[in-house]
Design a protein around this motif. Structure first.
Motif, short mmCIF file in Angstrom:
data_model
loop_
_atom_site.label_atom_id
_atom_site.label_comp_id
_atom_site.label_asym_id
_atom_site.label_seq_id
_atom_site.Cartn_x
_atom_site.Cartn_y
_atom_site.Cartn_z
N ASP B 256 0.73 -1.16 0.07
CA ASP B 256 0.05 0.04 -0.10
C ASP B 256 0.74 1.29 -0.13
OD1 ASP B 256 -2.40 -1.45 -0.27
OD2 ASP B 256 -2.99 -1.12 2.06
N ASP B 285 -3.83 -3.01 3.13
CA ASP B 285 -4.89 -2.46 3.80
C ASP B 285 -4.75 -1.65 5.08
OD1 ASP B 285 -7.47 -1.01 3.93
OD2 ASP B 285 -8.42 -2.68 4.71
N ARG B 300 -6.99 -6.91 1.65
CA ARG B 300 -6.67 -6.76 3.21
C ARG B 300 -6.05 -8.00 3.53
NH1 ARG B 300 -11.79 -5.23 5.76
NH2 ARG B 300 -10.85 -3.17 5.22
#
Lengths: 342, 342
Positions: B256, B285, B300
């Motif tokens: 991310d 995430d 996630r």
DNA sequence: CTGAAAGCGCTTACAG
DNA sequence: CTGAAAGCGCTTACAG
């Protein structure tokens, strides 16, 4: 490989046998400042190395009634500022051969149990970071002469050392900066259930603004977000910026996440831009503040110095349990980025 | 207040005296599953409470040749994903009366020392998180039968349990999502000095794209950022998006922060918008991904399950040191936000 | 400087 | 179920 130790754990007795010395000699070799002849030390070290011996810290700590463990108590693990403190704390403890035993104190009820639990390890001290619940329990630590150091907390416990950033001066700096860049309708944004740090930041801000407010050159409002979080700031934008005719033109936020939430809330909900429509200053200088999406002007806390000082306090008090308690104040630095004007 | 203990530390002998029983009885009262009559237990507990007695874990652990401490080794403290793992790990350890002893292993050289240092506390086990350097030293742990669990690492050590997110499937999911939303010129963005997790994510991505690439329906490129960081992503944008005529329309980032860097880089350097100009999918995430400034579509990882499983592996191996090593694979979930199209 | 001995606070067979 | 005794692995006066 000594066959009588299939478990693999080597004791001082094993080393003594192999080195042809007494267990005392082995112990002394591994004890700072003990008197051993160079020859004996040499023999012992050679044997220890060959056997893979390491002092059993459990036994040593028991004897000495003190371990090399330091309790580090944090409230939850999702506050970016507290997260940034963990590395430096670990680092500075390691420099003194201490190791951090982590404890979560999200719930006040948990805290009492956690602190008591730590005691079972005869920890060398404990570091309480901001946000952790009030601790009558520190009393028990004081009675047992276990050093307690707190970071960013009210210095209200005699016998406990506390290390704070200069929140007051930070708040004042924010005020002066906003004023100097032309802001007149000022707001201090924090949250109702606030921390000591946030409170003092607000006080510094208010005080530095007092004169200007007095002579009508500026207005000041305090606004409480639902929480000192990103979501809290985001929501606060909705109410705070609703009135088109009476919008603040300078907002000082109790911390950076709050500020980023406010900035995003202003963008999404009203299409307002920072600093064109209003200026924002945060506090902490967490990584998020530096992202190009925010470019948040903020007051940087010196996390390394905070950690180093707290550990130093602990270490000094370990040496001298009865020294008077100290309160250190560490400077903060204004980091000017995109959300404020020059 | 027993005047013979000015230090404040109460021992089992004190409790035994006060309760009128033997030290053995006191010990049994505080030992899970030991046989004590209800009356004796009652008397002991009353006395212990009155005196403020707590078992000295140092002594107990020494006897039992094992402490309740678990080494948690992380590489640095600034990776947001690893930070998010710390809370759950602490939590799940606490549920089993274990406590995390933190160790930094930023430098490989440090790691050997750290791991050896941990051994001195007769830790009950050790958890190595992703990013930590390769560890021949785990060998020493295995020999000593100290349980080792790893999170998001290559399962290449017999005797070591490893818990991984399903990185491969995550990468594949990213590929399918981008393809389904019309992306054709695809890029996998990671960094040269990559981790096991990132590598597998890339493999899943590539494999899921293979058929489409084969029949000429899509193109695929691998691009290495200077680091798997925000700055790395920001810089990568400059090169990756330079060619106006051959820009990628879908980028899968190894994590991310890299993705957020890319998004910001694209905005600042080329004024490109996501997903209008190209789509981006990240991995992890982390909190940053959810900020309204990014709204990153991502995979996630279930940090709580990761932590829980790792702790469970440790606990089971503590009970049965010789059980065959396991590799767990935990599902990841696609979180669709603003940087990808439906 | 060195070793034999006592002791740290606990647990754990052992015998009752 | 209970207590006296031995022992865990170490350190620390103590005497030499």
């Amino acid at each position: 490989m000594s066959t009588d130790h299939p478990s693999g754990w080597i004791t001082a007795a094993d080393v003594a046998r192999k080195a042809g010395v007494s267990r005392s000699a082995v112990s002394r070799t591994f004890t700072e400042g003990a008197s051993v002849s160079p020859e004996t030390r040499e023999k012992v070290q050679r044997a220890a190395e060959a056997l893979g011996y390491q002092v059993n810290m459990l036994a040593r700590s028991m004897i000495q009634r003190q371990s090399n463990l330091v309790g580090v108590v944090v409230k939850g693990f999702d506050d970016p500022f507290l997260q940034s403190l963990l590395g430096p704390i670990t680092h500075h403890l390691a420099l003194r051969s201490l190791a951090p035993l982590l404890m979560d104190a999200s719930e006040p009820a948990q805290l009492a149990k956690s602190l008591r639990h730590l005691l079972q390890y005869r920890i060398a001290g404990v570091i309480l970071t901001s946000g952790t619940p009030p601790i009558q329990l520190a009393q028990e630590y004081l009675r047992l002469r276990v050093p307690v150091a707190m970071i960013n907390r009210a210095p209200d416990l005699e016998g406990v050392d506390v290390v704070n950033s200069d929140h007051f001066e930070g708040g004042a700096l924010a005020a002066r900066t906003l004023l100097a860049s032309g802001a007149r309708k000022l707001v201090f944004l924090s949250s109702a259930s606030t921390t000591y740090s946030a409170r003092v930041r607000g006080e510094g801000f208010v005080q530095a603004l007092a004169a200007a407010v007095q002579r009508g050159a500026a207005s000041l409002r305090h606004f409480d977000a639902s929480g000192a979080t990103y979501a809290g700031g985001f929501e606060a934008a909705q109410t705070l910026l609703a009135d088109t005719h009476n919008r603040p033109d300078g907002v000082f936020c109790a911390n950076d996440v709050l500020a980023c939430g406010l900035v995003d809330g202003a963008r999404r909900q009203y299409g307002l831009q920072v600093p064109a429509d209003f200026q924002v200053i945060g506090f902490d200088d967490i990584p998020m503040a530096g992202l190009s999406a925010y470019g948040l002007t903020t007051l940087r806390q010196n996390v390394d110095a905070l950690a180093q000082s707290a550990v130093a306090c602990l270490a000094e008090r370990m040496a001298e349990p009865d020294m008077p308690s100290r309160t250190l104040q560490l400077p903060v630095a204004l980091v000017t980025r995109a959300t404020s004007r020059k």
